[in-house]
Every structure is written in structure tokens, then in C-alpha cells.
Design an enzyme around this catalytic site. Structure first.
Site, PDB file in Angstrom:
ATOM      1  N   CYS A 104       0.847  -1.198   0.000  1.00 44.70           N
ATOM      2  CA  CYS A 104       0.000   0.000   0.000  1.00 44.70           C
ATOM      3  C   CYS A 104       0.880   1.245   0.000  1.00 44.70           C
ATOM      4  CB  CYS A 104      -0.929   0.002   1.214  1.00 44.70           C
ATOM      5  SG  CYS A 104      -0.048   0.079   2.782  1.00 44.70           S
ATOM      6  N   CYS A 107       3.501   1.734   2.720  1.00 46.13           N
ATOM      7  CA  CYS A 107       4.794   1.079   2.520  1.00 46.13           C
ATOM      8  C   CYS A 107       5.750   2.030   1.802  1.00 46.13           C
ATOM      9  CB  CYS A 107       4.631  -0.199   1.709  1.00 46.13           C
ATOM     10  SG  CYS A 107       3.657  -1.488   2.503  1.00 46.13           S
ATOM     11  N   ASP A 510       0.072 -36.623  -9.736  1.00 42.14           N
ATOM     12  CA  ASP A 510       1.297 -36.651  -8.944  1.00 42.14           C
ATOM     13  C   ASP A 510       0.868 -36.888  -7.492  1.00 42.14           C
ATOM     14  OD1 ASP A 510       4.052 -36.286  -8.278  1.00 42.14           O
ATOM     15  OD2 ASP A 510       3.556 -34.284  -7.597  1.00 42.14           O
ATOM     16  N   ASP A 700       7.281 -32.316 -12.678  1.00 39.26           N
ATOM     17  CA  ASP A 700       6.038 -32.542 -13.420  1.00 39.26           C
ATOM     18  C   ASP A 700       5.924 -31.667 -14.662  1.00 39.26           C
ATOM     19  OD1 ASP A 700       5.066 -34.368 -11.474  1.00 39.26           O
ATOM     20  OD2 ASP A 700       4.483 -32.686 -10.212  1.00 39.26           O
TER      21      ASP A 700
END
Length: 805
Positions: A104, A107, A510, A700
Site C-alpha cells: 500500500c 509502505c 502426482d 512434473d
């Protein structure tokens, strides 16, 4: 057997005697450490308490977050490293940093205020839109590494910003596409009002001079649409004509170019009808469709580049005197010796010269437990050294590493990917050929009948039959369905998924991180002597407190740490807790401390560890990778559709067979490499099967890329997600089950759209050919046709509510 209380924030066991509690969601919750308690209190205090109600899995423990080594940051102080991104002007240096963790405007204020408070910083400006921080400072007083460390102390990680030309080009193309859509939309509305005012149908009784003004106004407003917004269509048409390949660019260019030229003629002579509104409408609808396709392709552009995140930025190289020096990865050479500390990534493929440790290869193999490695064993770039320091001789770098081999598998699999037929493109291609042939025949016939009307009739035919609705039929339905599935927690990254899901007859799973949660959990404690379960947990947690092994994370945080802890890779740990020498790990290793034979393991399932002291065993501790609670429902849904089910895992442990037994999977195989999985997929394709693959690891990736449909878990690696056709954002497997009805309905609506578009174009063509369709009715008919396609596609927006039942 004792039941363990998990931390409400991160899910780790709460140590015995812990008193970290806080009220969350109206109840008093227990936490494993003050870090989790503080985070929970901050979330509640910030009014975000609903986060805990809607989260799909436990949060990360703040004390477990990795720390960047100071000596690695110090590499940024070297002149040759700074050369690409630091500029000097007099006594001041200037650079651009990419800052992580910004959420935001507050910050931005904090970062700028903090840096400006440093005496050596002359200027600090943060761009909140792209998180780039421009800093000017005196590097003779404060090195760059100290600026980076200063930002980390207030919670923000910063890196030198190095522009990626491919990414910047892609971003610039997206910005240009959005601008073109905006210009086309804005000007089209104005052109439509000016043009419609000249139509006889409105009978506005305008004066001749006002008619002229409106015509010129429409021409002026349409010109930017043609030359700025529609340039890509004309360039595409020229390219296609040079290669003798017909696409919709040819038809669109003929319609737009012809309508624009006819409009100019009408404006100059005052004769005929204006087609400027049709030009604007073509541009807006077709540009929007192209943009949606671009966004779908964009998600796969950086897939291979994500592999660089698996390699460290630097490493410790040993000289002839065995002194270590931190260097950049690019400075490493074959034959060099590198020191790999516990918790560090392997920088290259190599052979261990000295040391013993366990190496976490889960990203490459799917094996969830680290594997013991010693002198003479081979290690792979990108894997994690867990326990002891290793000296490794570099044997392969760059394109010769196993990691690069996986990249080549990925590229090969993507090139061989079976592509489902794009029905809209096929229909539009043949329809285009038919329209152009019909236009040529109609033009010749009318040239013989009435040469004055020939051009206008051919133009009306091209405008009326422009395959705009055909172009919109598929992307609009896919866009609506994509939004529906996003609400269900399934993000589509490629357009063929919804069509392809209807053809699947085989599914490959997997194990680790897909059918299971992908992390070891302490399932229970079996005391063997005088201590109770909580006391045994406290001793085990104290021993494991400083270990980086994944097993250690299952024990949570201890109030105290063991002393004199020695790690025995592949066996366990030994240390002193409360003046008692303890061991934890393999039964034989632990029992040897007391000189006794190892007791029998009380169960067949899970990872069993023994805790003991010099008097003998104290307790059995069983760990397991927990099965996802919604996995059985997904397997039942697959069986209900008659799908063949396979479990292919890189994990070679007995857990593969145990998971298969719990889920009733008959075909389960473990210990497979990426090549093995890809070979199995090719065999299925050779049998004519359509395969859906679910996975989450780098191992994978080749199979995800080669499968007909691939789905990655939301917790998967970035590379797996960018290589997959869809991502389960919620990590809930039932989202895939609920997506299947959406896929069926989407296919039906696409067919309806294509059928309507073909019906309209097939009906309007003979009327336009005989001259019964005026320019106004041609534009209006095409607009209605396109609108009906869009409205029909929007019915898919109601699908989530229906799919939920």
C-alpha cells in the site's frame, strides 16, 4: 497415543508448556511461538480476521522465513557487478531497485522516509505502480549492500532492477493494445452518432451543409481508428497474402479498408451511404477479442525463465588453500570446488569430494524426504543441502546441467503438444474463402448488369458477411466461462481447456503436494517409558530446534534448544537436553546409544522415528504427509466419468503405495524421473488416449506441458503453474470436479454461437448479393449478430451457482 494441538496460524505442533494464545474468530487460539501470535494479533487488529475463515491451508511460520546472507549482499559492492545497473554522476551514485513486499501507499512512505533519514542518501523515490525505487546516494560513505540491508531491517527485500527486454516488449504491446481498444471505443461512439444522423431512416430533415459537416466529422474521427487501431489487421493481411494463406485478417482488412474508402468517396461526392460506424464497430469488437487471446498467450511466455529462480545468485568457491570466497554464479567454472553450507542451494551439477549430508531433491524428483549423500555421490544444481557442509567439484554448468535438460524436455513437450481443433478458425477459414469467391462472382455479375451499383453491392456484401461474429463466438464464451471458473477457484491459462475437458478419458496424478499436502506432519507419539507424550515432544523439539531438515519442521518450536547437537545424515540427530544425552532418528542409530537392539516399528504406515537416551528408547514418533481431505471425492468423480486413473510419482518411498491403497488407485508407480513420466504419457497418447495431468513440482513440468490438459496446484512451483493449462488457486481439488459441468456447457454455447454466426452469414449473403441490403442494414445486421453472440456467451456467468449443486 497422544493427540497434538496444532498452531492455529501455521499448523505446527504447539510445544508442551506453551502459553501463546490470542482471540481469533471469537475463540481463544493457541500458537506455537510468539511470531505466530504476533502475526495473528496484527491480522485481527487490522480488521482482516476473515482471512482465517477463508484460507485454504495453514500460513507460513514467520520464524521459518529464510534470511539472506550478508556476504551475498556484499557482492553488490563490487564494481564489475554494479556496472550494468549503477550510474555515477560526480560524487553520487544512482540506481533503480525492485522492492518486494509493498502492499500500500504506507509502505512507500515508510521506505522513502527510512532511506532519506540516512546521511548518505540524497534522494529516494518509489513508484508504487511498478515497485521500482530510484536512489541517489554517496557510495563512498555507504555501500549499496548497506542500503539493501537497511531495507531488509524494515521488512522489504530489494534487488537491482535489470529490465527484461522480452517482458518489457510484451508489456508495451499490452499497453498499446489497451490504448487501441480505448481509442476505437471512444471514437466509435462519436462516429456512430454522426453517421446515424445522416441515415434517411431517422428522417431528421437536416440541411445539406449540416450533412456535409457530419460526413467530414465522421471521416476525421474514423481516420485514427483505421490507421492507429487497425494497422495490425492490414499488416497481417499483407503477410498472409505474401505467404498465400487466407485468414480473417484478409476479410477484416477488405471490409474495413473498403468501408473506409467508400466513406471517403461518399464524403467527397455526397453520394452513397457512410460506412464509418461499421469501421469503428469492427475495430472495437475485433481488438477486444485479440487482446483476450494475447493475455492468454502471455501467461506462458516466461515459463522457461522461471527456472533461474531454482539457482542461487552466488556460491562459495574454494581456493588451493581451502579458503572460501563468495563469487557470482556466472564466475563459476567446470573443475572448481565449491563449499555448500547447510540450507544452501547447489549451484551446479557435481560430485561430492568431502562431507556427508542430506539433499532435498523434491523440486526435481518429487521425493518429499531429503536423500543421504556422501563422498563420490552426484548432486544436482537447484537442489537443497539440508544437514552438513559439502565440498563439491563442479562437473556441469549452464545448458549441460540436469535442470537445463528438464528445460529442453519442456520445450520439446510444448512443441509436440497435441492441439485440439479450433473450430472457429476452421469454420472462418472456409467461410472466408466462400465469401471472397462469392464477392468476386457477384461483382462480375453486377458489373455486367449495373456497373454503377457493382462496387456498393460488393462492399455491402463484404460488410454484412464480415466474420466478426465468428471471431467473437469462441473468445467471448471462453472469457465468460473463465470468469465463472475463477470464482470456483480454477484459473485457466489457455483457451483449449474447456473444449478439451470434454474429451478426457485418462487422468494422471502426482502424489506429493497434489493428492497429499506436501509437508510432513507429526501424527502421534507412542511413549515407551516413564515420560508422557508432551514431555517426549518437548525433548524431540529441543533436538530438532536448529535443524533445517523438513522433519524438524514437524515438531514446531521448543522453549529451549539442545546443546552439542551433532547431525548424522541419513540416521538422525544426537544432542544434550537437560543434561540428558538423546538421539532421534533411525531405530538402530538411536538404540545404539544404549547398546540395545532396536525395538520393532509398531506400524507400517508413515515415517517412524525413535527417541531415546542412554538408558534406552523413550518414544516412537510417527510422521506422515497427510492426504488432502477432498482427494477421495475427486477420484470418485473421475471414476464416475469412466476415466482411467494413474498415480505417477518421483517419490520412491512406501508412501506411494499407501496413498494408492487409501484412494483405491490400481495403477501407481513411484521413483519416476521426468523422462519416465513423459515416456508414460507418450505411450498413453500412442494408445489414442486424451490425458489430464495434475501436478505441482518442477519434475512434473514436461508432463504438464505435453498432456492434453494440465492442471497445477496453487501451491505449485512458479514454473509448474506457468507450464500448466489451468491452476487450482484455492488448492481445493473439488474445484476441478465442479469445472466439468462448466466445460460441457461452454462447448454447447460455443457451438450455438458458431451455428448462429454461420446461419446469419449464410442468410444475409444472398440478400446482399441481389442488392437488397443497404449499407445501413448491413452494418446493423452485423452488429446484432455480434451482440447476440456476446449475450449468449454471458449466460455462462450464471454457471458457478449451478455447478455448486
Amino acid at each position: 497415543m497422544s493427540s497434538l494441538v496444532p498452531c492455529f496460524h501455521c499448523g505446527l505442533p504447539v510445544p508442551a508448556g506453551s502459553r501463546f494464545v490470542a482471540p481469533v474468530l471469537g475463540e481463544s487460539r493457541e500458537f506455537c511461538c510468539p511470531g505466530c501470535q504476533a502475526v495473528a494479533e496484527a491480522i485481527v487488529g487490522g480488521g482482516l480476521e476473515s482471512y482465517y475463515r477463508h484460507r485454504s491451508e495453514p500460513s507460513a511460520n514467520p520464524e521459518a522465513l529464510p534470511q539472506v546472507l550478508t556476504d551475498e549482499l556484499a557482492l553488490y559492492d563490487r564494481a564489475e557487478v554494479q556496472q550494468p545497473f549503477v550510474q555515477h554522476e560526480g560524487e553520487l551514485a544512482e540506481t533503480t531497485l525492485l522492492v518486494e513486499g509493498i502492499s500500500c501507499a504506507a509502505c512507500g512512505w515508510l521506505i522513502e522516509k527510512h532511506l532519506r533519514g540516512l546521511p548518505a542518501v540524497a534522494e529516494a523515490r518509489l513508484n508504487l505502480s511498478n515497485h521500482r525505487l530510484q536512489v541517489r546516494w554517496s557510495d563512498s560513505q555507504v555501500p549499496l549492500s548497506e542500503l539493501l540491508q537497511s531495507l531488509r531491517r524494515i521488512g522489504y527485500a530489494a534487488h537491482p532492477y535489470r529490465p527484461d527486454r522480452a517482458a518489457e516488449t510484451l508489456a508495451e504491446e499490452n499497453r498499446r493494445a489497451l490504448k487501441q481498444i480505448g481509442v476505437a471505443g471512444l471514437l466509435w461512439f462519436q462516429v456512430m452518432m454522426a453517421t446515424m444522423a445522416t441515415w434517411p431512416e431517422f428522417n431528421l430533415d437536416l440541411s445539406h451543409s449540416f450533412h456535409v459537416i457530419l460526413r467530414w466529422t465522421a471521416l476525421i474521427l474514423t481516420t485514427p481508428i483505421v490507421f492507429y487501431c487497425c494497422g495490425q489487421f492490414f499488416r497481417g493481411a499483407l503477410r498472409d497474402l505474401r505467404t498465400r494463406h487466407l485468414t480473417m485478417d484478409v476479410s477484416v482488412s477488405l471490409a474495413i479498408g473498403g468501408a473506409y474508402l467508400a466513406g471517403i468517396w461518399s464524403t467527397l461526392t455526397g453520394e452513397g451511404e457512410l460506412y464509418f460506424d461499421a469501421v469503428g464497430m469492427f475495430a472495437l469488437f475485433l481488438l477486444a477479442g485479440r487482446y483476450l487471446e494475447r493475455r492468454a498467450r502471455e501467461r506462458t511466455a516466461a515459463a522457461t525463465a522461471q527456472l533461474v529462480n531454482l539457482l542461487p545468485a552466488s556460491c562459495l568457491r574454494l581456493d588451493e588453500q581451502d579458503q572460501s570466497q563468495r563469487i557470482l554464479l556466472s564466475e563459476l567454472r567446470i573443475g572448481d570446488r565449491v563449499l555448500v553450507q547447510p540450507g544452501a542451494l547447489l549451484p551446479a551439477d557435481g560430485r561430492i569430494l568431502s562431507g556427508q549430508s542430506s539433499v532435498d531433491e523434491s523440486l526435481l524428483t518429487g521425493e518429499y524426504l531429503p536423500q543421504p549423500r556422501g563422498v563420490g555421490d552426484s548432486v544436482t544444481a537447484g537442489t537443497l543441502n539440508v544437514e552438513g557442509p559439502l565440498t563439491v567439484e563442479v562437473q556441469a554448468l549452464g545448458d549441460d546441467t540436469r535442470l537445463s535438460a528438464i528445460v529442453r524436455l519442456l520445450e520439446r513437450a510444448q512443441s509436440e503438444k497435441p492441439r485440439l481443433a479450433e473450430l472457429a478458425d476452421q469454420v472462418a477459414h472456409w467461410f472466408l474463402i466462400g465469401v471472397l469467391l462469392a464477392a468476386a462472382v457477384v461483382g462480375l455479375v453486377w458489373w455486367q448488369i449495373d456497373s454503377d451499383r457493382a462496387f456498393w453491392i460488393v462492399l455491402a456484401l463484404l460488410v454484412a458477411t464480415c466474420p466478426c461474429a465468428l471471431s467473437l463466438a469462441t473468445p467471448t464464451a471462453l472469457t465468460a466461462a473463465t470468469g465463472s471458473l475463477h470464482k470456483l477457484g480454477l484459473l485457466l491459462t489457455r483457451g483449449h481447456v474447456l473444449e478439451g475437458l470434454n474429451q478426457i478419458d485418462t487422468v494422471i496424478f502426482d502424489k506429493t503436494g497434489t493428492l497429499t499436502e506436501g509437508r510432513l506432519t507429526l501424527r502421534g507419539i507412542h511413549p515407551l517409558r516413564e515420560l508422557d507424550a508432551d514431555q517426549c515432544l518437548g525433548l524431540a523439539a529441543a533436538l530438532e530446534n536448529r535443524s533445517e531438515h523438513p522433519i524438524a519442521k514437524a515438531f514446531g518450536r521448543a522453549a529451549q534448544a539442545a546443546e552439542q547437537v551433532d547431525s548424522h545424515p541419513g540416521l538422525g540427530l544426537e544432542g544434550v537436553v537437560e543434561q540428558r544425552r538423546l538421539r532421534i532418528g533411525q531405530p538402530d542409530f538411536v538404540s545404539a546409544l544404549a547398546g540395545q537392539p532396536a525395538p520393532a516399528i509398531p506400524g507400517d504406515h508413515g515415517q517412524w522415528l525413535l527417541l531415546g537416551d542412554e538408558q534406552g528408547p523413550l518414544a516412537w514418533l510417527v510422521l506422515d504427509d497427510r492426504l488432502r481431505d477432498d482427494a477421495p471425492a475427486l477420484l470418485d468423480a473421475c471414476r464416475a466419468r469412466g476415466w482411467r486413473i494413474l498415480l505417477l510419482s518421483g517419490d520412491s518411498s512406501p508412501m506411494v503405495g499407501e496413498i494408492a491403497r487409501q484412494l483405491g488407485i490400481e495403477d501407481a508407480r513411484g521413483g519416476l524421473t521426468p523422462d519416465d513420466k513423459l515416456a508414460e504419457l507418450k505411450q498413453l497418447h500412442a494408445e489414442g488416449r486424451k490425458v489430464l495431468m495434475l501436478g505441482d513440482g518442477v519434475n512434473d513440468v514436461p508432463v504438464l506441458a505435453a498432456a492434453d490438459i494440465s492442471v497445477a496446484m496453487g501451491s505449485a512451483t512458479d514454473l509448474a503453474k506457468t507450464s500448466a493449462d489451468a491452476v487450482l488457486l484455492s488448492n481445493r481439488l473439488d474445484s476441478l470436479t465442479r469445472a466439468l459441468p462448466v466445460a460441457r456447457r461452454t462447448r454447447r454455447i460455443i457451438i450455438e454461437n458458431l451455428s448462429w454466426a454461420m446461419l446469419y452469414n449464410g442468410l444475409i449473403l444472398p440478400f446482399a448479393a441481389v442488392g437488397w441490403v443497404t449499407p445501413a442494414w448491413a452494418a446493423l445486421g452485423m452488429s446484432i449478430s455480434s451482440l447476440l453472440v456476446v449475450v449468449n456467451a454471458l449466460r455462462l456467468a450464471r454457471q458457478p451457482a449451478e455447478a455448486a449443486h
